[in-house]
Design a protein around this motif. Structure first.
Motif, PDB file in Angstrom:
ATOM      1  N   CYS A  16     -70.924  20.707 -19.064  1.00 24.38           N
ATOM      2  CA  CYS A  16     -69.615  20.191 -18.662  1.00 24.38           C
ATOM      3  C   CYS A  16     -68.752  21.377 -18.248  1.00 24.38           C
ATOM      4  CB  CYS A  16     -68.960  19.438 -19.817  1.00 24.38           C
ATOM      5  SG  CYS A  16     -67.252  18.925 -19.496  1.00 24.38           S
ATOM      6  N   VAL A  17     -68.264  21.367 -17.016  1.00 22.84           N
ATOM      7  CA  VAL A  17     -67.418  22.457 -16.530  1.00 22.84           C
ATOM      8  C   VAL A  17     -66.031  21.918 -16.230  1.00 22.84           C
ATOM      9  CG1 VAL A  17     -69.397  23.700 -15.592  1.00 22.84           C
ATOM     10  CG2 VAL A  17     -68.070  22.196 -14.091  1.00 22.84           C
ATOM     11  N   VAL A  18     -65.033  22.744 -16.492  1.00 22.70           N
ATOM     12  CA  VAL A  18     -63.634  22.349 -16.330  1.00 22.70           C
ATOM     13  C   VAL A  18     -62.910  23.448 -15.578  1.00 22.70           C
ATOM     14  CG1 VAL A  18     -61.572  21.531 -17.517  1.00 22.70           C
ATOM     15  CG2 VAL A  18     -63.804  21.312 -18.617  1.00 22.70           C
ATOM     16  N   GLY A  19     -62.120  23.083 -14.576  1.00 26.15           N
ATOM     17  CA  GLY A  19     -61.373  24.102 -13.856  1.00 26.15           C
ATOM     18  C   GLY A  19     -60.468  23.521 -12.796  1.00 26.15           C
ATOM     19  N   ASP A  20     -59.776  24.398 -12.114  1.00 29.70           N
ATOM     20  CA  ASP A  20     -58.816  23.998 -11.082  1.00 29.70           C
ATOM     21  C   ASP A  20     -58.910  24.977  -9.918  1.00 29.70           C
ATOM     22  OD1 ASP A  20     -56.761  23.069  -9.547  1.00 29.70           O
ATOM     23  OD2 ASP A  20     -55.159  23.619 -10.941  1.00 29.70           O
ATOM     24  N   PRO A  21     -59.471  24.586  -8.779  1.00 31.28           N
ATOM     25  CA  PRO A  21     -59.558  25.508  -7.630  1.00 31.28           C
ATOM     26  C   PRO A  21     -58.189  26.042  -7.218  1.00 31.28           C
ATOM     27  CG  PRO A  21     -60.875  23.525  -7.242  1.00 31.28           C
ATOM     28  CD  PRO A  21     -60.065  23.273  -8.483  1.00 31.28           C
ATOM     29  N   ALA A  22     -57.138  25.256  -7.462  1.00 29.43           N
ATOM     30  CA  ALA A  22     -55.793  25.682  -7.063  1.00 29.43           C
ATOM     31  C   ALA A  22     -55.269  26.823  -7.932  1.00 29.43           C
ATOM     32  CB  ALA A  22     -54.821  24.501  -7.129  1.00 29.43           C
ATOM     33  N   GLN A  23     -55.964  27.131  -9.032  1.00 29.06           N
ATOM     34  CA  GLN A  23     -55.555  28.244  -9.888  1.00 29.06           C
ATOM     35  C   GLN A  23     -56.566  29.393  -9.834  1.00 29.06           C
ATOM     36  OE1 GLN A  23     -53.409  27.229 -13.673  1.00 29.06           O
ATOM     37  NE2 GLN A  23     -54.203  25.172 -13.283  1.00 29.06           N
ATOM     38  N   THR A  24     -57.272  29.502  -8.724  1.00 20.95           N
ATOM     39  CA  THR A  24     -58.199  30.617  -8.522  1.00 20.95           C
ATOM     40  C   THR A  24     -57.389  31.842  -8.082  1.00 20.95           C
ATOM     41  OG1 THR A  24     -59.936  29.090  -7.829  1.00 20.95           O
ATOM     42  CG2 THR A  24     -60.242  31.414  -7.271  1.00 20.95           C
ATOM     43  N   ILE A  25     -57.221  32.809  -8.992  1.00 24.31           N
ATOM     44  CA  ILE A  25     -56.391  33.977  -8.665  1.00 24.31           C
ATOM     45  C   ILE A  25     -57.085  35.290  -9.034  1.00 24.31           C
ATOM     46  CG2 ILE A  25     -54.218  32.715  -8.865  1.00 24.31           C
ATOM     47  CD1 ILE A  25     -53.866  33.939 -11.659  1.00 24.31           C
ATOM     48  N   TYR A  26     -58.394  35.219  -9.303  1.00 21.44           N
ATOM     49  CA  TYR A  26     -59.112  36.437  -9.689  1.00 21.44           C
ATOM     50  C   TYR A  26     -60.310  36.722  -8.775  1.00 21.44           C
ATOM     51  CZ  TYR A  26     -56.376  36.485 -13.978  1.00 21.44           C
ATOM     52  OH  TYR A  26     -55.347  36.529 -14.879  1.00 21.44           O
ATOM     53  N   THR A  78     -52.904  22.895   2.848  1.00 22.71           N
ATOM     54  CA  THR A  78     -53.468  24.238   2.887  1.00 22.71           C
ATOM     55  C   THR A  78     -54.886  24.224   2.313  1.00 22.71           C
ATOM     56  OG1 THR A  78     -52.832  24.961   0.655  1.00 22.71           O
ATOM     57  CG2 THR A  78     -51.142  25.083   2.394  1.00 22.71           C
ATOM     58  N   PRO A  79     -55.676  25.274   2.589  1.00 19.76           N
ATOM     59  CA  PRO A  79     -57.021  25.342   2.006  1.00 19.76           C
ATOM     60  C   PRO A  79     -57.016  25.405   0.480  1.00 19.76           C
ATOM     61  CG  PRO A  79     -56.794  26.890   3.834  1.00 19.76           C
ATOM     62  CD  PRO A  79     -55.431  26.378   3.538  1.00 19.76           C
ATOM     63  N   SER A  80     -55.879  25.745  -0.116  1.00 20.26           N
ATOM     64  CA  SER A  80     -55.789  25.865  -1.574  1.00 20.26           C
ATOM     65  C   SER A  80     -55.476  24.545  -2.258  1.00 20.26           C
ATOM     66  CB  SER A  80     -54.714  26.891  -1.945  1.00 20.26           C
ATOM     67  OG  SER A  80     -55.052  28.173  -1.484  1.00 20.26           O
ATOM     68  N   LYS A  81     -55.325  23.495  -1.488  1.00 15.56           N
ATOM     69  CA  LYS A  81     -54.946  22.193  -2.056  1.00 15.56           C
ATOM     70  C   LYS A  81     -55.910  21.777  -3.156  1.00 15.56           C
ATOM     71  CE  LYS A  81     -52.797  18.111  -1.789  1.00 15.56           C
ATOM     72  NZ  LYS A  81     -53.392  17.556  -3.025  1.00 15.56           N
ATOM     73  N   GLY A  82     -55.356  21.433  -4.333  1.00 21.25           N
ATOM     74  CA  GLY A  82     -56.160  20.930  -5.440  1.00 21.25           C
ATOM     75  C   GLY A  82     -55.855  19.467  -5.672  1.00 21.25           C
ATOM     76  N   VAL A  83     -55.798  19.069  -6.927  1.00 23.05           N
ATOM     77  CA  VAL A  83     -55.460  17.677  -7.238  1.00 23.05           C
ATOM     78  C   VAL A  83     -53.959  17.478  -7.022  1.00 23.05           C
ATOM     79  CG1 VAL A  83     -57.317  17.532  -8.931  1.00 23.05           C
ATOM     80  CG2 VAL A  83     -55.014  18.136  -9.688  1.00 23.05           C
ATOM     81  N   ASP A  84     -53.567  16.239  -6.728  1.00 28.11           N
ATOM     82  CA  ASP A  84     -52.151  15.898  -6.638  1.00 28.11           C
ATOM     83  C   ASP A  84     -51.636  15.594  -8.035  1.00 28.11           C
ATOM     84  OD1 ASP A  84     -51.153  16.082  -3.987  1.00 28.11           O
ATOM     85  OD2 ASP A  84     -52.417  14.385  -3.430  1.00 28.11           O
TER      86      ASP A  84
END
Length: 688
Positions: free
Chosen positions: A242-252, A298-304
């Motif tokens: 099970c993986v959990v994450g948010d592409p919109a918070q990719t900052i590394y 934008t390409p960074s769009k994640g969940v609404d």
């Protein structure tokens, strides 16, 4: 156990068999969902607690998971960081497999890297060593070897303080040799050795896989290629993940994180259950709406995100005439909130870089507001700042510093290799430059306010600032960079210094780097629970030219906001043309390519013999001045000089990377070399 969850969180908790992907927006309760999933699986008898491995990226996050699991009746679950889990396995298996002790884990690369640099005859300072260490970490977690580093670094636009990739590769290789010779390993080796042990020894792999049958990975957007490879080895072809994450918070991404593993999870596991957590419980609807709008289209769009809290205060957008006024306005609002009952510890000022903190430290201290700097030393505690003040104080006492305060300070700081021209790239060298330049800015401001004062008076003012900024920090306002604020939240958040060329930061050159900066601003805004204020200054210093606009990311959010001026004019045709190679017409991506106006693969159009003469002179001058070579000129600037062959100071000034300070210090030598004469010949002719 499940009644306390919302419908989407409950869907996660009930998906006990993998593979499962959870796209969890900011403030949507992802930790709550995954810990309830684990506890529910234990309660249902699907999981044995000791067979679950929950992975995170910080000890704080792992500790929080353990506490929640304990309170939910699943205390036996292992919640660890990747490094902690791999190190635990290494300490058990390594002596049994290799019949010798595990290499000693080193806390810092710097000592071994300094020895490696000396063996390679590289004259580097501490800041450059730190940047080299960070680059080596990126290479190792990205599965890049010393042999392949140079070609891959050029392809990906990687750079270390103006060093050629081949030089970085040599330092990388020498560091590995020194480390092996001393019988040590670094943090990246923990993952490499762990993966190697599992890949090379089936008995070890089988035993680990019998131990751990169920895997949960938090913040999956931050997984590096090396961590992903280790996770695959732990799984051994199974899919109980099970993986959990948010592409919109990719900052590394700059440190090796690769969000593709999260985005493409359902391609790797076509039968995966995918759930989106969209209900935001942290922030007011005003903050949530602004965060959604920031990423829309934008390409960074994640969940609404969908706000769950009642309406709150309107977002404050403030344009200040200068950085001092901006900091004063923030401090005034902090004081007002504190007076009305908001604890200082529930407020934060978030900045793009550490060097921005001094203005806010001064403004808070002047009002008796306690603060703590998170993730870095306070401004006056930073090593380069302490060294600089010591030198300025010595020059004032000896009478060596005279004239305008700012000019005197610039002259003294040049002894530390400081130039008013910023270095290329990002990292510790850039951070060090920003801190020293902040002192220059303070000197300029001081000289404007007190034109009759001398350098000694300026030192006294610095001492006053330092003493005021060392107040007790109990119940303190947090000052932090946005990167160090990830995963945290406060009642009131002030996102400050959001002017153009700071957000996105000027070193962000490629479209992907610019998008990461946009996501960074998104992370900053979504830290706020009740009140969010975003500010920027149109000038650096009081009385300075107001030639800075707000961050371009803010444009869609500021439509109709009163008191906000428009952006500065668009880039000139010359700057737009510089985005394409003048040789082949292809788009340019890296900072070096844009500076030279040519693709890295295109043939050199400069005088290579002159370029080599200039490099030899630069090495000698850097050695004489005891500074890194890039402080004199970067290779890209030397290439431009060898290409344009300037015959006078005007021509030299037209070259990117050659400012007034460089001309005053090195101009005569460079013009002599261009003319085919020995360095210093122009100065001799002038004196005659």
């Amino acid at each position: 156990m499940l009644e306390a969850l919302d419908p989407e969180q409950r869907q996660v908790a009930e998906a006990l068999r993998g593979p499962v992907r959870v796209l969890a927006g900011a403030g949507t309760g992802k930790t709550r969902a995954i810990t309830h999933r684990i506890a529910h699986g234990v309660a249902q008898g699907v999981y044995a607690p000791t067979e679950v491995l929950a992975l995170s990226f910080t000890t704080r996050a792992a500790g929080e998971m353990r506490e929640r699991l304990r309170s939910l009746g699943a205390p036996g679950v292992q919640a660890r960081t990747f490094h902690s889990a791999a190190l635990r396995q290494l300490r058990f298996f390594w002596p049994r497999v290799h019949q010798r002790e595990l290499p000693e884990l080193t806390e810092s690369k710097l000592g071994m890297l300094a020895l490696a640099a000396r063996r390679q005859r590289l004259g580097v300072d501490q800041a450059t060593l730190r940047d080299l260490a960070s680059e080596i970490e990126w290479a190792k977690v990205s599965n890049v070897s010393p042999d392949s580093y140079a070609s891959i670094a050029r392809t990906r636009g990687r750079a270390v303080s103006g060093m050629e990739p081949e030089v970085v590769a040599r330092a990388f290789d020498a560091y590995e040799e020194v480390k092996r010779g001393q019988g040590r390993m670094d943090m990246e080796d923990v993952l490499l050795f762990g993966a190697g042990l599992l890949a090379d020894n089936e008995a070890v792999a089988a035993q680990v896989r019998r131990q751990y049958k169920w895997f949960v990975v938090d913040e999956f957007q931050d997984v590096s290629p090396l961590q992903h490879a280790l996770l695959d080895l732990w799984l051994g072809g199974r899919d109980e993940l099970c993986v959990v994450g948010d592409p919109a918070q990719t900052i590394y991404s700059f440190a090796g994180a690769d969000a593709r593993y999260l985005r493409e999870f359902t391609q790797a596991f076509p039968t995966a259950t995918s759930v989106e957590l969209v209900r935001n419980y942290r922030s007011t609807p005003e903050v949530v709406a602004a965060a959604n709008q920031l990423l829309a289209g934008t390409p960074s769009k994640g969940v609404d995100l969908v706000a769950q809290r009642p309406s709150g205060a309107r977002i404050s957008w403030r344009e200040a005439p200068d950085e001092v006024a901006e900091a004063d306005a923030v401090a005034e609002r902090v004081a007002a909130l504190r007076a009305s009952g908001t604890p200082a510890s529930r407020m934060a000022v978030l900045l793009r870089i550490n060097a921005q903190s001094e203005r806010f430290e001064e403004a808070l201290a002047a009002r008796g507001l306690p603060y703590v700097v998170r993730g870095a030393a306070r401004f006056f505690d930073r090593a380069e700042v302490r060294q600089a003040i010591t030198l300025v104080r010595g020059a004032a006492r000896s009478g060596e510093a005279s004239g305008a305060v700012a000019d005197a300070v610039v002259a003294v700081l040049s002894q530390m290799g400081h130039s008013t021209d910023p270095p290329e790239g990002r990292g510790e060298v850039r951070n060090r430059w920003e801190s020293l330049q902040a002192l220059v800015d303070l000197a300029t401001e001081f000289g404007r306010e007190r034109p009759e004062a001398g350098v000694g008076d300026f030192v006294d003012d610095l001492d006053r600032r330092a003493s005021e900024q060392h107040a007790p920090v109990a119940d303190a306002v947090t000052l932090a960079t946005i990167h160090s604020a990830k995963g945290l939240e406060w009642d009131a958040v002030f996102v400050a210094g959001m002017h153009e060329k700071m957000m996105p930061i000027s070193q962000a050159q490629t479209p992907a780097e610019v998008e990461e900066e946009r996501r960074l601003l998104y992370v900053a805004m979504t830290r706020a629970r009740d009140e969010l204020a975003v500010s920027w200054a149109t000038a650096r210093e009081p009385g300075g030219r107001s030639n800075r606009g707000h961050s371009p990311f803010l444009a869609p959010l500021l439509d109709g906001v009163p008191g906000v001026s428009g952006q500065r004019r668009e880039r000139t045709r010359r700057n737009r043309a510089a985005m394409h190679c003048r040789e082949c017409g292809a788009a340019l991506s890296t900072a070096v390519e844009k500076k030279t106006g040519r693709c890295a693969d295109c043939p050199a159009s400069y005088d290579e013999a002159l370029f080599e003469r200039l490099r030899a002179w630069r090495l000698a001058r850097a050695t004489e001045d005891s500074v890194p070579a890039f402080v004199v000129f970067t290779d890209a600037t030397l290439q431009l000089i060898a290409e344009h062959v300037p015959s006078d100071e005007k021509g030299l000034r037209a070259i990117s990377g050659v400012g007034p300070g460089k001309i005053a210090k090195y101009g005569d030598d460079v013009l002599a070399l261009v003319a085919g004469e020995a360095a210093g010949a122009v100065s001799e002719k002038k004196s005659r």
